[in-house]
Design a protein around this motif. Structure first.
Motif, PDB file in Angstrom:
ATOM      1  N   UNK A 185       1.032  -1.281  -0.160  1.00  0.00           N
ATOM      2  CA  UNK A 185      -0.130   0.305  -0.052  1.00  0.00           C
ATOM      3  C   UNK A 185       0.607   1.292  -0.147  1.00  0.00           C
ATOM      4  N   UNK A 186       1.760   1.220   0.458  1.00  0.00           N
ATOM      5  CA  UNK A 186       2.732   2.546   0.861  1.00  0.00           C
ATOM      6  C   UNK A 186       4.274   2.438   0.475  1.00  0.00           C
ATOM      7  N   UNK A 187       4.760   1.022   0.296  1.00  0.00           N
ATOM      8  CA  UNK A 187       5.837   0.051  -0.772  1.00  0.00           C
ATOM      9  C   UNK A 187       6.511   1.098   0.889  1.00  0.00           C
ATOM     10  N   UNK A 188       6.353   0.768   1.718  1.00  0.00           N
ATOM     11  CA  UNK A 188       7.097   0.626   3.270  1.00  0.00           C
ATOM     12  C   UNK A 188       8.027  -1.159   3.108  1.00  0.00           C
ATOM     13  N   UNK A 189       9.254  -0.863   3.186  1.00  0.00           N
ATOM     14  CA  UNK A 189      10.151  -2.776   3.311  1.00  0.00           C
ATOM     15  C   UNK A 189      11.106  -2.419   4.770  1.00  0.00           C
ATOM     16  N   UNK A 190      10.773  -3.465   5.362  1.00  0.00           N
ATOM     17  CA  UNK A 190      11.075  -4.034   6.537  1.00  0.00           C
ATOM     18  C   UNK A 190      12.488  -5.540   6.304  1.00  0.00           C
ATOM     19  N   UNK A 191      12.979  -5.343   6.345  1.00  0.00           N
ATOM     20  CA  UNK A 191      13.755  -6.513   6.063  1.00  0.00           C
ATOM     21  C   UNK A 191      14.141  -7.672   7.241  1.00  0.00           C
ATOM     22  N   UNK A 192      13.395  -8.662   7.138  1.00  0.00           N
ATOM     23  CA  UNK A 192      12.875  -9.746   7.945  1.00  0.00           C
ATOM     24  C   UNK A 192      14.428 -10.983   8.199  1.00  0.00           C
ATOM     25  N   UNK A 193      15.142 -11.698   8.739  1.00  0.00           N
ATOM     26  CA  UNK A 193      16.823 -12.110   9.507  1.00  0.00           C
ATOM     27  C   UNK A 193      16.007 -13.372   8.645  1.00  0.00           C
ATOM     28  N   UNK A 194      16.678 -14.232   7.517  1.00  0.00           N
ATOM     29  CA  UNK A 194      16.167 -15.174   7.339  1.00  0.00           C
ATOM     30  C   UNK A 194      17.382 -16.018   7.459  1.00  0.00           C
ATOM     31  N   UNK A 195      18.425 -16.574   7.857  1.00  0.00           N
ATOM     32  CA  UNK A 195      19.157 -17.351   7.652  1.00  0.00           C
ATOM     33  C   UNK A 195      19.522 -18.550   8.248  1.00  0.00           C
ATOM     34  N   UNK A 196      18.719 -19.123   6.914  1.00  0.00           N
ATOM     35  CA  UNK A 196      18.374 -20.623   6.943  1.00  0.00           C
ATOM     36  C   UNK A 196      19.602 -22.009   7.482  1.00  0.00           C
ATOM     37  N   UNK A 197      20.137 -21.769   6.682  1.00  0.00           N
ATOM     38  CA  UNK A 197      21.337 -22.579   7.218  1.00  0.00           C
ATOM     39  C   UNK A 197      22.231 -22.514   8.658  1.00  0.00           C
ATOM     40  N   UNK A 198      21.820 -21.503   9.416  1.00  0.00           N
ATOM     41  CA  UNK A 198      22.267 -21.741  11.486  1.00  0.00           C
ATOM     42  C   UNK A 198      20.869 -21.889  12.020  1.00  0.00           C
ATOM     43  N   UNK A 199      20.362 -22.385  11.045  1.00  0.00           N
ATOM     44  CA  UNK A 199      19.165 -23.547  11.592  1.00  0.00           C
ATOM     45  C   UNK A 199      19.262 -24.639  10.581  1.00  0.00           C
ATOM     46  N   UNK A 200      19.993 -24.962  10.568  1.00  0.00           N
ATOM     47  CA  UNK A 200      19.937 -26.187   9.276  1.00  0.00           C
ATOM     48  C   UNK A 200      18.938 -26.780   8.285  1.00  0.00           C
ATOM     49  N   UNK A 201      18.704 -25.792   7.548  1.00  0.00           N
ATOM     50  CA  UNK A 201      16.932 -25.140   6.943  1.00  0.00           C
ATOM     51  C   UNK A 201      18.059 -25.637   5.305  1.00  0.00           C
ATOM     52  N   UNK A 202      17.853 -25.870   4.438  1.00  0.00           N
ATOM     53  CA  UNK A 202      17.378 -25.338   3.520  1.00  0.00           C
ATOM     54  C   UNK A 202      16.308 -25.095   2.564  1.00  0.00           C
ATOM     55  N   UNK A 203      16.144 -23.817   1.858  1.00  0.00           N
ATOM     56  CA  UNK A 203      14.760 -23.441   0.984  1.00  0.00           C
ATOM     57  C   UNK A 203      14.944 -24.251  -0.556  1.00  0.00           C
ATOM     58  N   UNK A 204      14.616 -24.899  -0.465  1.00  0.00           N
ATOM     59  CA  UNK A 204      14.726 -25.588  -2.567  1.00  0.00           C
ATOM     60  C   UNK A 204      13.581 -24.964  -3.035  1.00  0.00           C
ATOM     61  N   UNK A 205      14.419 -24.471  -4.868  1.00  0.00           N
ATOM     62  CA  UNK A 205      13.346 -23.898  -5.586  1.00  0.00           C
ATOM     63  C   UNK A 205      13.441 -25.302  -6.747  1.00  0.00           C
ATOM     64  N   UNK A 206      12.478 -25.797  -6.856  1.00  0.00           N
ATOM     65  CA  UNK A 206      11.471 -26.771  -7.632  1.00  0.00           C
ATOM     66  C   UNK A 206      11.679 -26.223  -8.802  1.00  0.00           C
ATOM     67  N   UNK A 207      11.921 -25.461 -10.280  1.00  0.00           N
ATOM     68  CA  UNK A 207      11.382 -25.457 -11.118  1.00  0.00           C
ATOM     69  C   UNK A 207      10.950 -26.421 -11.997  1.00  0.00           C
TER      70      UNK A 207
END
Ligand code: GLA
Length: 374
Positions: A185-207
């Motif tokens: 609505x107002x293009x306000x941006x907030x950056x949210x921490x998302x360091x997956x590796x430190x949690x033992x996680x991966x985000x797979x992109x399946x094309x």
């Protein structure tokens, strides 16, 4: 070979510089951006690179993917004059001119590793890379959001794709290990921490490699349904509607479309809340899967390739999986424990083989920095 080397080969001199912008995946918040809602993308570590230099007389665009160059004049180029892939370049120049900003003819060479036609916003990455190059070469000082707006204008008004503003904002505002939480609505941006590796996680992109196209009618039809539902509900945009109000819509199709948007906004806020509170990102998995169900049943933008990928990923142990992007093909994302990633990839690949489908292409989504000088 680097894009600067390719440039020097074809133009006979070095470029003034190389600028780059990333593709994106959207973690959650689909088809909410043109409803004044919330989105949560990340900029990928896959980028479109543009080597550029000021030129005289005409702009020439060449690409490692195309045999023929495209030429146009920066001072006069107009919608309809340049079509195909180079329209994203010409559209940016045109958008700058429309905004009263200086333009200049350029020699350009484009090369990149954002998959094209996969719903990862290769077009926004090209627009934003050209826009940051043009800013610097013409000495035009714009902030990240202003550049994103010009790039979106190129896409909407020059190319003619009626998209929202998420992709260009993600390409400009992305930061390594961060999600870009955007209030459209107002293009306000907030950056949210998302360091997956430190949690033992991966985000797979399946094309899924199911063909996908935004310029066709389906995306526009969804937009029109959403606008109609907002009008019937008497709200400026579906972002302002409640679930209870949506259930009162008598038109069944509009009710389902609106229900997707309103519940999707709620899911985005819930995901942001959980991540902001420092919770284990595994906790967002069910919300990702609920988003997929909503896109499949209420918004009706999935296709068998993406439904199979999302379902099989979950059966194989993903914490959550959903289609990402505009729909009707493209990519599925799956949140997985690091050690489970290969098993999930194998399960989806096997399920595709059973159906006689081409194998999917799977890679890790790594949140990276937005556009700038490369
Ligand atoms: C495409 C559009 C975006 C957004 C998504 C759906 O990627 O370019 O603006 O609407 O679809 O969330």
């Amino acid at each position: 070979m680097s894009v600067a080397t390719r440039f020097a080969e074809v133009y006979g001199h070095d470029p003034a510089g190389v600028w780059a912008a990333p593709g994106r995946v959207n973690l959650i918040g689909e088809h909410t951006d043109y409803n004044d809602g919330f989105v949560l993308p990340l900029a990928l570590d896959r980028r479109t690179r543009v080597a550029a230099e000021l030129a005289r007389g005409a702009t020439t665009v060449r690409s490692s993917r195309e045999a023929e160059p495209v030429t146009f004049a920066a001072e006069t180029v107009a919608p309809g004059e340049v079509t195909g892939w180079a329209a994203y370049v010409a559209g940016v120049v045109w958008a700058f001119r429309q905004a009263g900003l200086p333009v200049a003819d350029l020699d350009l060479f484009v090369q990149g590793d954002v998959p094209v036609g996969a719903g990862l916003s290769s077009s926004a990455s090209l627009e934003c890379a050209v826009a940051v190059a043009l800013c610097e070469l013409t000495g035009t000082g714009l902030d990240l959001t202003e550049i994103a707006h010009l790039a979106r204008r190129a896409e909407n008004e020059f190319v003619g794709a009626p998209t929202g503003g998420m992709d260009q904002m993600a390409a400009m505002h992305g930061v390594a290990d961060r999600l870009v939480f955007l209030d459209t609505r107002d293009d306000h941006v907030e950056l949210i921490p998302f360091a997956l590796a430190t949690h033992g996680l991966r985000l797979l992109v399946i094309d899924t490699r199911a063909p996908h196209q935004l310029v066709d009618g389906q995306y526009g039809a969804r937009r029109a349904d959403c606008a109609k539902a907002a009008e019937l509900l008497g709200v400026p945009a579906l972002r302002d509607a409640t679930v209870a109000a949506v259930e009162s819509l008598t038109d069944e199709r509009l009710r389902r479309r609106a229900r997707h948007v309103v519940t999707e906004d709620e899911r985005v806020l819930e995901v942001v809340g959980r991540l902001r509170a420092g919770k284990d990102p595994r906790a967002i998995g069910p919300l990702l899967s609920a988003s997929h169900t909503s896109m499949r049943e209420d918004f009706e933008i999935t296709v068998p390739h993406v439904d199979v990928a999302a379902a099989v990923a979950e059966e194989a142990g993903a914490h959550g999986a959903r289609m990402t992007g505009g729909g009707f093909g493209g990519c599925v994302i799956a949140l997985v424990d690091a050690e489970a990633g290969d098993g999930v990839t194998g399960a989806v690949t096997a399920a595709y083989a059973e159906r006689g489908w081409e194998p999917p292409v799977v890679f890790d989504a790594v949140a990276a920095d937005g556009a700038g000088r490369a």
